[in-house]
Design an enzyme around this catalytic site. Structure first.
Site, PDB file in Angstrom:
ATOM      1  N   LYS A  43       0.895  -1.213   0.037  1.00  0.00           N
ATOM      2  CA  LYS A  43      -0.171   0.116  -0.067  1.00  0.00           C
ATOM      3  C   LYS A  43       0.752   1.165  -0.064  1.00  0.00           C
ATOM      4  CE  LYS A  43      -3.903   2.111   2.652  1.00  0.00           C
ATOM      5  NZ  LYS A  43      -4.665   1.973   3.900  1.00  0.00           N
ATOM      6  N   ARG A  92       0.800   9.521   6.457  1.00  0.00           N
ATOM      7  CA  ARG A  92       1.060   8.041   6.676  1.00  0.00           C
ATOM      8  C   ARG A  92       2.364   7.570   6.073  1.00  0.00           C
ATOM      9  NH1 ARG A  92      -4.888   7.752   5.141  1.00  0.00           N
ATOM     10  NH2 ARG A  92      -5.917   8.035   7.409  1.00  0.00           N
ATOM     11  N   LYS A 119      -1.980  -1.445  -4.143  1.00  0.00           N
ATOM     12  CA  LYS A 119      -2.937  -0.483  -3.858  1.00  0.00           C
ATOM     13  C   LYS A 119      -2.041   0.822  -4.016  1.00  0.00           C
ATOM     14  CE  LYS A 119      -6.459   1.929  -0.930  1.00  0.00           C
ATOM     15  NZ  LYS A 119      -7.346   1.499   0.141  1.00  0.00           N
TER      16      LYS A 119
END
Ligand SMILES: [Zn+2]
Length: 290
Positions: free
Chosen positions: A163, A185, A216
């Site tokens: 991710k 993040r 992703k």
């Protein structure tokens, strides 16, 4: 097909950045999911918007939380649908981070316990598979052993393994109301320039017990999907994220491109790269197009 479930009754709250997608209360979700089932869609992925957020993200692992209530209703009304749930804390924390904050930083290990508790709570409420999306180190192993300890040894884990820290999540954060209130993040999501790190992360998740691994976003990372396909034998999932969808929708709304063709080309590319499963906001339209 991803869904955002929110409190209330008769609530259909359209999302500005995600055209044709809305936050739905449980009753509206059941109606919409039943239609998906009729159209031949086999699986849904649930995200929850809780009544209240707090520091510890307690709405995530509350057995009467929004996703748990949605699961019980869907289990009853849509028996053939496969129910997947996003397992993370960011939709439930007041600060919008994916874990617990201690001294201004995400505490990886303390977060794991709550993430694992969330997964067990979802499965006990009716989830067929859980999808940990937080990217904390060790969370697949933590979720696996918590499920096993609860006697849920047959429940598969779809791990968001690769991710990336991406600009393409923008519209989703409006939909899930999960934008971080400070920082970003990057501490736990991956650097877009790095493909070998993705393969290392996937290998770790596989060794911890992941049954499906996910990349992703999808379109800007087709090479990552391909590399994962060549290296691993597990099913590969790809998330065609909100920004990828919104770009096409916005252009189509201005008459700059043909939505159906652009969507089919995008989804075909994701399959061609090697994805076995695709999560996309076009799922319902796709089911009527094909
Ligand atoms: Zn998260």
């Amino acid at each position: 097909m991803p869904f955002f479930v929110c409190p209330g009754e008769g609530v259909v709250r359209p999302l500005e950045g995600l055209s044709a997608i809305a936050q739905l209360s449980v009753d509206e979700l059941v109606r919409e999911a039943s239609e998906c089932e009729r159209l031949g869609i086999s699986a849904v992925l649930l995200f929850g918007i809780p009544e209240e957020k707090d520091e510890e993200g307690s709405g995530a692992y509350d057995d009467d939380g929004i996703v748990q209530r949605a699961l019980r209703a869907l289990r009853e009304h849509c028996p053939r649908l496969l129910l997947l749930t996003d397992v993370c804390l960011c939709e439930y924390t007041s600060h919008g981070h994916c874990g617990i904050i201690r001294d201004g930083e995400v505490d990886n290990d303390e977060s794991l316990e709550l993430i694992a508790r969330t997964a067990v709570s979802h499965v006990e409420a009716g989830a067929d598979a859980v999808c940990p999306s937080d990217m904390m180190d060790g969370r697949v192993g933590a979720v696996r052993s918590a499920l096993d300890d609860a006697g849920l040894t047959h429940t598969p884990i779809v791990a968001y393994s690769a991710k990336y820290a991406s600009a393409f999540y923008g519209p989703f954060r409006e939909a899930a109301e999960s934008a971080p209130s400070f920082g970003d993040r990057r501490g736990y999501q991956m650097d877009p320039a790095n493909v070998r790190e993705a393969l290392r992360e996937i290998a770790l998740d596989v060794s911890e017990g992941a049954d499906v691994v996910m990349v992703k976003p999808a379109l800007p990372y087709l090479d990552v999907i391909r590399a994962a396909r060549e290296r691993f034998d597990l099913p590969i999932a790809a998330y065609n994220v909100s920004g990828e969808y919104a770009m096409v929708k916005a252009s189509a709304a201005r008459g700059w491109l043909d939505e159906r063709q652009a969507a089919l080309e995008s989804l075909t590319a994701i399959k061609r790269a090697g994805a076995d499963l695709v999560v996309t906001y076009w799922t319902k339209e796709l089911a009527t197009w094909l």
